[in-house]
Design a protein around this motif. Structure first.
Motif, mmCIF file in Angstrom:
data_model
loop_
_atom_site.group_PDB
_atom_site.id
_atom_site.type_symbol
_atom_site.label_atom_id
_atom_site.label_comp_id
_atom_site.label_asym_id
_atom_site.label_seq_id
_atom_site.Cartn_x
_atom_site.Cartn_y
_atom_site.Cartn_z
ATOM 1 N N VAL A 1 3.143 5.947 -2.866
ATOM 2 C CA VAL A 1 4.329 6.702 -3.308
ATOM 3 C C VAL A 1 4.413 6.712 -4.831
ATOM 4 O O VAL A 1 4.755 7.739 -5.432
ATOM 5 C CB VAL A 1 5.611 6.122 -2.667
ATOM 6 C CG1 VAL A 1 6.853 6.729 -3.280
ATOM 7 C CG2 VAL A 1 5.601 6.353 -1.171
ATOM 8 N N SER A 2 4.075 5.616 -5.471
ATOM 9 C CA SER A 2 4.097 5.575 -6.940
ATOM 10 C C SER A 2 3.077 6.536 -7.535
ATOM 11 O O SER A 2 3.365 7.208 -8.533
ATOM 12 C CB SER A 2 3.806 4.158 -7.432
ATOM 13 O OG SER A 2 4.824 3.285 -7.056
ATOM 14 N N ILE A 3 1.895 6.580 -6.941
ATOM 15 C CA ILE A 3 0.884 7.533 -7.420
ATOM 16 C C ILE A 3 1.378 8.964 -7.210
ATOM 17 O O ILE A 3 1.235 9.821 -8.097
ATOM 18 C CB ILE A 3 -0.466 7.287 -6.716
ATOM 19 C CG1 ILE A 3 -1.066 5.961 -7.191
ATOM 20 C CG2 ILE A 3 -1.437 8.440 -6.969
ATOM 21 C CD1 ILE A 3 -2.278 5.517 -6.426
ATOM 22 N N PHE A 4 1.982 9.235 -6.048
ATOM 23 C CA PHE A 4 2.538 10.559 -5.773
ATOM 24 C C PHE A 4 3.619 10.911 -6.793
ATOM 25 O O PHE A 4 3.662 12.039 -7.295
ATOM 26 C CB PHE A 4 3.107 10.606 -4.353
ATOM 27 C CG PHE A 4 3.803 11.878 -4.017
ATOM 28 C CD1 PHE A 4 3.088 13.035 -3.765
ATOM 29 C CD2 PHE A 4 5.190 11.933 -3.953
ATOM 30 C CE1 PHE A 4 3.734 14.220 -3.456
ATOM 31 C CE2 PHE A 4 5.842 13.105 -3.651
ATOM 32 C CZ PHE A 4 5.117 14.253 -3.396
ATOM 33 N N ILE B 1 0.830 -1.211 0.000
ATOM 34 C CA ILE B 1 0.000 0.000 0.000
ATOM 35 C C ILE B 1 0.863 1.258 0.000
ATOM 36 O O ILE B 1 0.593 2.198 -0.756
ATOM 37 C CB ILE B 1 -0.967 -0.022 1.201
ATOM 38 C CG1 ILE B 1 -2.009 -1.120 1.001
ATOM 39 C CG2 ILE B 1 -1.636 1.334 1.400
ATOM 40 C CD1 ILE B 1 -2.835 -1.428 2.215
ATOM 41 N N VAL B 2 1.903 1.281 0.814
ATOM 42 C CA VAL B 2 2.799 2.448 0.846
ATOM 43 C C VAL B 2 3.499 2.623 -0.501
ATOM 44 O O VAL B 2 3.607 3.738 -1.013
ATOM 45 C CB VAL B 2 3.812 2.335 2.002
ATOM 46 C CG1 VAL B 2 4.899 3.395 1.893
ATOM 47 C CG2 VAL B 2 3.110 2.442 3.342
ATOM 48 N N GLY B 3 3.950 1.540 -1.088
ATOM 49 C CA GLY B 3 4.581 1.623 -2.407
ATOM 50 C C GLY B 3 3.639 2.149 -3.469
ATOM 51 O O GLY B 3 4.026 2.942 -4.326
ATOM 52 N N LEU B 4 2.374 1.716 -3.404
ATOM 53 C CA LEU B 4 1.380 2.201 -4.360
ATOM 54 C C LEU B 4 1.115 3.688 -4.174
ATOM 55 O O LEU B 4 1.038 4.442 -5.151
ATOM 56 C CB LEU B 4 0.085 1.403 -4.202
ATOM 57 C CG LEU B 4 -1.036 1.721 -5.178
ATOM 58 C CD1 LEU B 4 -0.610 1.377 -6.593
ATOM 59 C CD2 LEU B 4 -2.281 0.956 -4.794
#
Length: 89
Positions: free
Chosen positions: A35-38, A30-33
């Motif tokens: 950050v990727s969206i950001f 979830i954190v990786g997703l």
């Protein structure tokens, strides 16, 4: 020890591994997703940007769920070692 007992022990071991690692893996995902969206929205293409938030989130989850993880693994190992006499027959 029969083949079925070995399969049951292996199945329980894999289930414990999945059950104890799931919270950490889900938070990391979830954190990786996020950050990727950001990164996509802001056009920041820094490869190392995802590591720090993931590490912080995983450390936080270990602090929150660490006792439960250790308790689950300890309970499984206690059960496994207490039945050791049955396994060597």
């Amino acid at each position: 020890m029969t083949q079925q007992e070995v399969i049951d022990i292996a199945r329980n071991t894999i289930f414990i591994i999945i059950k104890t690692s799931a919270p950490l893996l889900l938070v990391s995902l979830i954190v990786g997703l996020i950050v990727s969206i950001f990164q996509t929205v802001t056009s920041i293409q820094e490869q190392t940007l995802t590591f720090v938030p993931k590490l912080l989130a995983i450390f936080l989850m270990i602090m929150l769920f660490g006792g439960w993880i250790i308790g689950t693994i300890s309970e499984f190992m206690t059960t496994l070692w207490s039945n050791f006499g049955q396994y060597i027959r």
